[in-house]
Design an enzyme around this catalytic site. Structure first.
Site, PDB file in Angstrom:
ATOM      1  CB  CYS A   2      -0.339   0.294   1.141  1.00  0.00           C
ATOM      2  SG  CYS A   2      -1.718  -0.702   1.617  1.00  0.00           S
ATOM      3  NE  ARG A  27       5.243   1.122   0.512  1.00  0.00           N
ATOM      4  CZ  ARG A  27       5.956   1.147   0.872  1.00  0.00           C
ATOM      5  NH1 ARG A  27       7.472   1.149   0.619  1.00  0.00           N
ATOM      6  NH2 ARG A  27       6.110   0.477   1.579  1.00  0.00           N
ATOM      7  CD1 TRP A  75      -0.464  -6.196  -2.651  1.00  0.00           C
ATOM      8  CD2 TRP A  75      -0.798  -6.473  -0.837  1.00  0.00           C
ATOM      9  NE1 TRP A  75      -0.037  -7.961  -2.222  1.00  0.00           N
ATOM     10  CE2 TRP A  75      -0.485  -8.040  -1.868  1.00  0.00           C
ATOM     11  CE3 TRP A  75      -0.986  -6.988   0.096  1.00  0.00           C
ATOM     12  CZ2 TRP A  75      -0.778  -9.205  -0.619  1.00  0.00           C
ATOM     13  CZ3 TRP A  75      -0.554  -7.928   1.010  1.00  0.00           C
ATOM     14  CH2 TRP A  75      -0.726  -9.281   0.475  1.00  0.00           C
ATOM     15  CG  ASN A 101       0.216   2.235   3.376  1.00  0.00           C
ATOM     16  OD1 ASN A 101      -0.830   2.077   3.217  1.00  0.00           O
ATOM     17  ND2 ASN A 101       1.145   2.491   3.690  1.00  0.00           N
ATOM     18  N   GLY A 102      -0.741  -1.069   6.659  1.00  0.00           N
ATOM     19  CA  GLY A 102      -0.887  -2.122   7.570  1.00  0.00           C
ATOM     20  C   GLY A 102      -2.056  -2.943   8.565  1.00  0.00           C
ATOM     21  CD  GLU A 485      16.247 -14.602  -6.905  1.00  0.00           C
ATOM     22  OE1 GLU A 485      15.618 -15.277  -5.515  1.00  0.00           O
ATOM     23  OE2 GLU A 485      15.370 -13.314  -7.224  1.00  0.00           O
ATOM     24  CE  LYS A 489      12.874 -12.474  -9.080  1.00  0.00           C
ATOM     25  NZ  LYS A 489      13.306 -11.789  -7.857  1.00  0.00           N
ATOM     26  CD  GLU A 492       8.602 -12.772  -7.698  1.00  0.00           C
ATOM     27  OE1 GLU A 492       8.494 -12.019  -6.863  1.00  0.00           O
ATOM     28  OE2 GLU A 492      10.375 -12.471  -7.946  1.00  0.00           O
ATOM     29  CG  HIS A 508      16.684 -37.956  -3.246  1.00  0.00           C
ATOM     30  ND1 HIS A 508      16.809 -39.204  -1.976  1.00  0.00           N
ATOM     31  CD2 HIS A 508      17.748 -37.650  -2.888  1.00  0.00           C
ATOM     32  CE1 HIS A 508      17.888 -39.901  -1.925  1.00  0.00           C
ATOM     33  NE2 HIS A 508      18.613 -38.145  -2.827  1.00  0.00           N
ATOM     34  CE  LYS A 607      11.094  -4.127  -5.084  1.00  0.00           C
ATOM     35  NZ  LYS A 607      11.736  -5.098  -5.595  1.00  0.00           N
TER      36      LYS A 607
END
Ligand code: F6R
Length: 612
Positions: A2, A27, A75, A101-102, A485, A489, A492, A508, A607
C-alpha cells in the site's frame, strides 16, 4: 505494501498526489483513491478499484482543486479489492477520513464496541473501524489531534496513517507504527508519503517518522509529538537518489531496466570499499561491531524471499572463508519458534526494502536476547536500517519492479564483501587468495555487461518455452540458491509453476516429474561440482526432459548434453551466483513479457511486505 501520499501547501494537491501514487504503485495496485479539501473547506473523496490510472482517468480534475489532500494505492488485506473497500475511508458521520497502511489486529473488538455505540459500517476494512474510532473520540474531545492520539493508543497492530477532519479542515494528521512514513519538507509545503519515490520530484529534504511518532501538518509547517504526547525531535535528512533512477529510461519495463542496470549497481555496491591491490575490505557501517563479527560463535541470517536466497549463498561464503557456522532462517519462521539466541551470536538481516515485517520482527527478537544485529539493506533510512546495531547499505538504488533483480546481485556482492572483511581480519584466508578474489571482483561489472549485450540469445530460449506449464531449476553448492531464485523469478512474474532443488535431491522425488514436456534448467558452471551435475543432466536426458543449461563460456562439452545453452562468463565460485542468476532473470522476464503478463506489477504481489 500500500502507498500513502498527502499534500498540504499552496499548490493544487490532486496532481501532486496522483503523481505520487503512480510512483508508489509498485507497493500495491488493487485500488486507489483520494480525499481533497476544496476551497469551500469540505472534504471530497474519489476512489476506484484497479490501478491508479483508472482513478486518474475517471476523476473530475476541474472539481478536485484544493491544496490539502491525501491519497492511497491499496494492496488488499481486509476486504476484496473493489471501489467500496478502496481508501480513503470515512467514519459514519463523514467527519474523519483516513488512508492507512498496515493491519489493525484488534479491529473486530473495536468494531463490536463501536456497534454497541450505534456506529454502522459500510466496508469490510479495518481502516473504516479506525476512522470511526477517531471520530468517536472527536465527539468526546472536539479536538482532532487528541482524538487521533486516543484512538491510536487503543489500536493493536501496525499502521501508517494520514487523516483529515471536516471540522478542522486546515490540517493533516499522520502517524506511524510498523509501517513507513516520511515527510518531504518543501518550500511552504509538506508532502507525506510511505516512500521517498513520491517525494523526490518535489524536495530532497525529508524527515523519517519512527514508530510511535505523530505529526500535525498545516500550511505553516508541521510539529512532531509521540502518540503518547511526548515531545520528540527528528533530524531532516537529504535523499540521495536521482529522479532518473525511478524512471524507466526507455526500457519497456522497470524490471528490464533494473536487470540491465546491474553492471553499475554492482559497482555502486563495492565502490570505495575494497582495495584491489591488497584485498582489504572496509565497510564503515560495520567497523564499530568488528569485534563482535570476528568473535561470533555463530551467524544467524534472516530474510524473506529473494533476500533469503542471498542469505543461503552467504552461508556457503561465510562458512568456507571465515570458518564460522551459519544458520539461514526464514524470518517468518524464526520469529515464532522460540529460537535459541546467545549474546555471541550475530544476526545478519537482509532486506531490499528494509521494511519487511517478518524480518524486522526477527531482528527485534534477536535484540531481546542480546545478539548483535546487522542489516544488509537497500532503502536508506528504512526501519530495518535504523533498528539494527550496525549495517551496510547495498546501494542498488530504488528498485521499482516488484520482482527483485538488481537488489539480489547487490545483496550477494555486499555479503561477499562482509565475508572478505571478516576473513581478512580473522586471517582465515591467505593474502594471496584475498588479492585474487579482489582482482576478480573488479571484472564482475564487465562480465555482467557482456551478458546484457547478448540478451537476445537468452530471449530466443525464452520464446521456445513461453507456453510451458512447469519448470524445474537445479543447481549445486553456491548455485543451489540460484536455482531457487531462478524458479521464484519465473513463477512470480509469468505464473508458470517452477521449483528449485539442489540437483542431487532430484533423485529423491522430483525426478518423477520428468517427461518430454518438462524443461529443466541446470546451473552448471565449470566448478568442482561440474562432473556431478553432468551426471544429473544425464539422468534427466534419459527420461526425455528438455535440458537448458547455464554454462560457462568456455564449456564446449556441454553442447552434447544441452538442448539450449545460456552462456555465462567464467568467474570464481564466490561470484558465480551473481553472474549465473542474470540469464535466469532474463529468461523469466522474456517469458513473462511474451505471455503478456504485467511484469512490473504481478498479480497479488507487493514490493514491500509490511504485514505478517
Ligand atoms: C521476489 C521478491 C521478494 C522479496 C521479499 C523480501 O522477487 O522481491 O521475495 O525478496 O519479499 O523483501 P525485502 O528484501 O524487501 O525484505
Amino acid at each position: 505494501m500500500c502507498g500513502i501520499v498527502g499534500y498540504i501547501g499552496n499548490r493544487n494537491s490532486l496532481p501532486i498526489i496522483i503523481d505520487g501514487l503512480k510512483h508508489l504503485e509498485y507497493r500495491g495496485y488493487d485500488s486507489a483513491g483520494v480525499s481533497i479539501i476544496n476551497s469551500d473547506k469540505k472534504i471530497y473523496s474519489f476512489k476506484k478499484a484497479g490501478k491508479v490510472s483508472i482513478m486518474d482517468d475517471a476523476i473530475d480534475k476541474d472539481f478536485y482543486t484544493g491544496s490539502i489532500g491525501i491519497g492511497h494505492t491499496r494492496w488488499a488485506t481486509h476486504g476484496v479489492p473493489n471501489d467500496i473497500n478502496a481508501h480513503p475511508h470515512f467514519d459514519m458521520y463523514d467527519n474523519i477520513v483516513i488512508v492507512h497502511n498496515g493491519i489493525i489486529e484488534n479491529y473486530k473488538y473495536i468494531k463490536t464496541r463501536l456497534i454497541e455505540e450505534k456506529y454502522t459500517f459500510i466496508t469490510d476494512t479495518d481502516t473504516e473501524v479506525l476512522a470511526n474510532l477517531i471520530n468517536y473520540y472527536f465527539r468526546k474531545t472536539k479536538n482532532f489531534e487528541k482524538a487521533v492520539r486516543m484512538a491510536l493508543i487503543e489500536v493493536e497492530g501496525t499502521y501508517g496513517i494520514a487523516c483529515l477532519c471536516a471540522e478542522e479542515p486546515d490540517k493533516i494528521i499522520v502517524a506511524r507504527k510498523g509501517s513507513p512514513l516520511m515527510l518531504g519538507i518543501g518550500n511552504g509545503e509538506t508532502i507525506v508519503s510511505s516512500d521517498a519515490s513520491a517525494i523526490i520530484n518535489h524536495t530532497k529534504n525529508v524527515v523519517y517518522l519512527e514508530d510511535g511518532d505523530m505529526a500535525v501538518l498545516t500550511k505553516q509547517g508541521f510539529f512532531l509529538k509521540s502518540v503518547e504526547d511526548k515531545d520528540i525531535f527528528r533530524n531532516t535528512e537529504v535523499l540521495d537518489f536521482l529522479i532518473d533512477e525511478i524512471e524507466k529510461g526507455g526500457f519497456d519495463h522497470f524490471m528490464l531496466k533494473e536487470i540491465c542496470d546491474q553492471p553499475e549497481t554492482i559497482q555502486n555496491t563495492y565502490r570505495g570499499r575494497i582495495n584491489f591491490e591488497t584485498g582489504v575490505v572496509k565497510l564503515g557501517g560495520l567497523e564499530h561491531v568488528m569485534d563482535k563479527l570476528i568473535n561470533a560463535k555463530r551467524f544467524i541470517i534472516t530474510a524473506c524471499g529473494t533476500a533469503w536466497h542471498a542469505g543461503l549463498v552467504a552461508e556457503y561464503m561465510i562458512e568456507q572463508f571465515c570458518g564460522i557456522p551459519v544458520e539461514v532462517e526464514y524470518a517468518s519462521e524464526f520469529r515464532y519458534r522460540r529460537p535459541i539466541i546467545r549474546t555471541d551470536d550475530v544476526m545478519i538481516s537482509i532486506s531490499q526494502s528494509g521494511e519487511t515485517a517478518d524480518t524486522l520482527a526477527a531482528i527485534r527478537e534477536a535484540k531481546k536476547f542480546g545478539a548483535t544485529t546487522i542489516g544488509v539493506v537497500n532503502v536508506i533510512g528504512s526501519t530495518i536500517a535504523r533498528e539494527v546495531d550496525a549495517g551496510t547499505y547495498i546501494h542498488a538504488g530504488p528498485e521499482i519492479g516488484v520482482a527483485s533483480t538488481k537488489a539480489f546481485t547487490s545483496q550477494l556482492m555486499s555479503l561477499a564483501l562482509i565475508t572478505l572483511m571478516i576473513a581478512g581480519e580473522k586471517k582465515t584466508l591467505p593474502d594471496k587468495t584475498l588479492i585474487e578474489i579482489a582482482q576478480e571482483l573488479k571484472n564482475i561489472p564487465e562480465k555482467i555487461k557482456h551478458m546484457i549485450d547478448m540478451r537476445e540469445e537468452y530471449k530466443k530460449v525464452a520464446e521456445v518455452f513461453k507456453d510451458t506449464k512447469n519448470f524445474l531449476y537445479l543447481g549445486r553448492g553456491y548455485n543451489f540458491p540460484v536455482a531457487l531464485e531462478g524458479a521464484l523469478k519465473l513463477k512470480e512474474i509469468s505464473y508458470i509453476h517452477a521449483e528449485g532443488y539442489p540437483a542431487a535431491e532430484m533423485k529423491h522425488g522430483p525426478i518423477a516429474l520428468i517427461d518430454e514436456y518438462m524443461p529443466v534448467v541446470f546451473i552448471a558452471p565449470k566448478d568442482r561440482t561440474y562432473e556431478k551435475i553432468i551426471s544429473n543432466i544425464e539422468e534427466v536426458k534419459a527420461r526425455k526432459g528438455r535440458i537448458i543449461v547455464v554454462a560457462s563460456d568456455d564449456d564446449e562439452q556441454i553442447s552434447s548434453y544441452a538442448d539450449h545453452i545460456l552462456r555465462v562468463p567464467t568467474t570464481l565460485p564466490i561470484f558465480a551466483p551473481i553472474l549465473n542468476v542474470i540469464p535466469l532473470q532474463f529468461l523469466s522476464y522474456y517469458i513473462a513479457a511474451a505471455r503478456g503478463c504485467n511484469v512490473d506489477q504481478p498479480r497479488n504481489l507487493a514490493k514491500s511486505v509490511t504485514v505478517e
